[in-house]
Design a protein around this motif. Sequence first.
Motif, PDB file in Angstrom:
ATOM      1  N   LEU A  88       0.821  -1.212   0.000  1.00  0.00           N
ATOM      2  CA  LEU A  88       0.000   0.000   0.000  1.00  0.00           C
ATOM      3  C   LEU A  88       0.852   1.258   0.000  1.00  0.00           C
ATOM      4  O   LEU A  88       0.343   2.352  -0.151  1.00  0.00           O
ATOM      5  CB  LEU A  88      -0.936  -0.009   1.211  1.00  0.00           C
ATOM      6  CG  LEU A  88      -1.921  -1.170   1.245  1.00  0.00           C
ATOM      7  CD1 LEU A  88      -2.731  -1.153   2.540  1.00  0.00           C
ATOM      8  CD2 LEU A  88      -2.835  -1.135   0.040  1.00  0.00           C
ATOM      9  N   ARG A  89       2.157   1.119   0.148  1.00  0.00           N
ATOM     10  CA  ARG A  89       3.061   2.269   0.131  1.00  0.00           C
ATOM     11  C   ARG A  89       3.492   2.609  -1.290  1.00  0.00           C
ATOM     12  O   ARG A  89       3.372   3.737  -1.737  1.00  0.00           O
ATOM     13  CB  ARG A  89       4.279   1.987   0.992  1.00  0.00           C
ATOM     14  CG  ARG A  89       5.289   3.125   0.947  1.00  0.00           C
ATOM     15  CD  ARG A  89       6.474   2.830   1.795  1.00  0.00           C
ATOM     16  NE  ARG A  89       6.100   2.997   3.183  1.00  0.00           N
ATOM     17  CZ  ARG A  89       6.922   2.816   4.197  1.00  0.00           C
ATOM     18  NH1 ARG A  89       8.159   2.440   3.980  1.00  0.00           N
ATOM     19  NH2 ARG A  89       6.526   2.993   5.426  1.00  0.00           N
ATOM     20  N   CYS A  90       3.989   1.590  -2.038  1.00  0.00           N
ATOM     21  CA  CYS A  90       4.521   1.866  -3.378  1.00  0.00           C
ATOM     22  C   CYS A  90       3.632   1.331  -4.497  1.00  0.00           C
ATOM     23  O   CYS A  90       3.822   1.662  -5.652  1.00  0.00           O
ATOM     24  CB  CYS A  90       5.927   1.299  -3.523  1.00  0.00           C
ATOM     25  SG  CYS A  90       6.010  -0.499  -3.562  1.00  0.00           S
ATOM     26  N   GLY A  91       2.641   0.463  -4.158  1.00  0.00           N
ATOM     27  CA  GLY A  91       1.702  -0.041  -5.154  1.00  0.00           C
ATOM     28  C   GLY A  91       2.179  -1.238  -5.955  1.00  0.00           C
ATOM     29  O   GLY A  91       1.536  -1.643  -6.910  1.00  0.00           O
ATOM     30  N   ILE A  92       3.303  -1.818  -5.569  1.00  0.00           N
ATOM     31  CA  ILE A  92       3.855  -2.944  -6.315  1.00  0.00           C
ATOM     32  C   ILE A  92       3.467  -4.255  -5.649  1.00  0.00           C
ATOM     33  O   ILE A  92       3.483  -4.379  -4.432  1.00  0.00           O
ATOM     34  CB  ILE A  92       5.385  -2.809  -6.448  1.00  0.00           C
ATOM     35  CG1 ILE A  92       5.704  -1.588  -7.319  1.00  0.00           C
ATOM     36  CG2 ILE A  92       6.009  -4.070  -7.028  1.00  0.00           C
ATOM     37  CD1 ILE A  92       7.155  -1.307  -7.523  1.00  0.00           C
ATOM     38  N   ILE A  93       3.118  -5.250  -6.464  1.00  0.00           N
ATOM     39  CA  ILE A  93       2.758  -6.572  -5.961  1.00  0.00           C
ATOM     40  C   ILE A  93       4.025  -7.348  -5.635  1.00  0.00           C
ATOM     41  O   ILE A  93       5.001  -7.288  -6.368  1.00  0.00           O
ATOM     42  CB  ILE A  93       1.915  -7.332  -7.007  1.00  0.00           C
ATOM     43  CG1 ILE A  93       0.564  -6.652  -7.166  1.00  0.00           C
ATOM     44  CG2 ILE A  93       1.737  -8.784  -6.619  1.00  0.00           C
ATOM     45  CD1 ILE A  93      -0.325  -7.282  -8.196  1.00  0.00           C
ATOM     46  N   GLY A  94       3.998  -8.095  -4.530  1.00  0.00           N
ATOM     47  CA  GLY A  94       5.121  -8.950  -4.179  1.00  0.00           C
ATOM     48  C   GLY A  94       5.612  -8.764  -2.758  1.00  0.00           C
ATOM     49  O   GLY A  94       6.361  -9.571  -2.242  1.00  0.00           O
ATOM     50  N   HIS A  95       5.216  -7.675  -2.110  1.00  0.00           N
ATOM     51  CA  HIS A  95       5.573  -7.452  -0.722  1.00  0.00           C
ATOM     52  C   HIS A  95       4.503  -6.562  -0.091  1.00  0.00           C
ATOM     53  O   HIS A  95       3.687  -5.977  -0.789  1.00  0.00           O
ATOM     54  CB  HIS A  95       6.961  -6.814  -0.584  1.00  0.00           C
ATOM     55  CG  HIS A  95       7.060  -5.444  -1.196  1.00  0.00           C
ATOM     56  ND1 HIS A  95       7.333  -5.253  -2.532  1.00  0.00           N
ATOM     57  CD2 HIS A  95       6.920  -4.207  -0.660  1.00  0.00           C
ATOM     58  CE1 HIS A  95       7.371  -3.948  -2.785  1.00  0.00           C
ATOM     59  NE2 HIS A  95       7.113  -3.286  -1.662  1.00  0.00           N
ATOM     60  N   ASN A  96       4.492  -6.448   1.243  1.00  0.00           N
ATOM     61  CA  ASN A  96       3.522  -5.563   1.898  1.00  0.00           C
ATOM     62  C   ASN A  96       4.230  -4.296   2.371  1.00  0.00           C
ATOM     63  O   ASN A  96       5.450  -4.176   2.266  1.00  0.00           O
ATOM     64  CB  ASN A  96       2.778  -6.279   3.032  1.00  0.00           C
ATOM     65  CG  ASN A  96       3.691  -6.738   4.143  1.00  0.00           C
ATOM     66  OD1 ASN A  96       4.641  -6.055   4.504  1.00  0.00           O
ATOM     67  ND2 ASN A  96       3.404  -7.912   4.685  1.00  0.00           N
ATOM     68  N   LYS A  97       3.470  -3.351   2.919  1.00  0.00           N
ATOM     69  CA  LYS A  97       4.055  -2.043   3.257  1.00  0.00           C
ATOM     70  C   LYS A  97       5.081  -2.129   4.382  1.00  0.00           C
ATOM     71  O   LYS A  97       5.964  -1.294   4.475  1.00  0.00           O
ATOM     72  CB  LYS A  97       2.952  -1.036   3.589  1.00  0.00           C
ATOM     73  CG  LYS A  97       2.235  -1.270   4.878  1.00  0.00           C
ATOM     74  CD  LYS A  97       1.206  -0.178   5.122  1.00  0.00           C
ATOM     75  CE  LYS A  97       0.472  -0.422   6.430  1.00  0.00           C
ATOM     76  NZ  LYS A  97      -0.489   0.631   6.682  1.00  0.00           N
TER      77      LYS A  97
END
Length: 108
Positions: A88-97
């Motif tokens: 939710l911080r950078c919008g990239i799939i594969g990790h969380n904030k």
Amino acid sequence: MELWMQMHDVPLSHMSRFTAETIGGKFGGVVEVEDHVVNNLLHISYLRTKNFMDIIKPLPTDIWMSRLNLPMVWISLRYERIRNSCCLRCGIIGHNKHECNKPVTIAS
């Protein structure tokens, strides 16, 4: 990767397959458009498309929609079944904030 994208806050006058394809087409190839009208009744309050998305790039969360001779409208975009894998911080799939190492961008 194919993802279902929901388009919320679309004005009722613009709730159409054309609008869904137009908005969805801005973010990758539209694979499928859900028919939001069943028996001449609106059965969901948002538009929904399945898009082929480049998950290396941040997923867009909002977009301005222009309308002829009317003010622009802010459309909220949501994605289905990616809650635990999309940052939710950078919008990239594969990790969380909590695992994100990218700096936070603040708009003013």
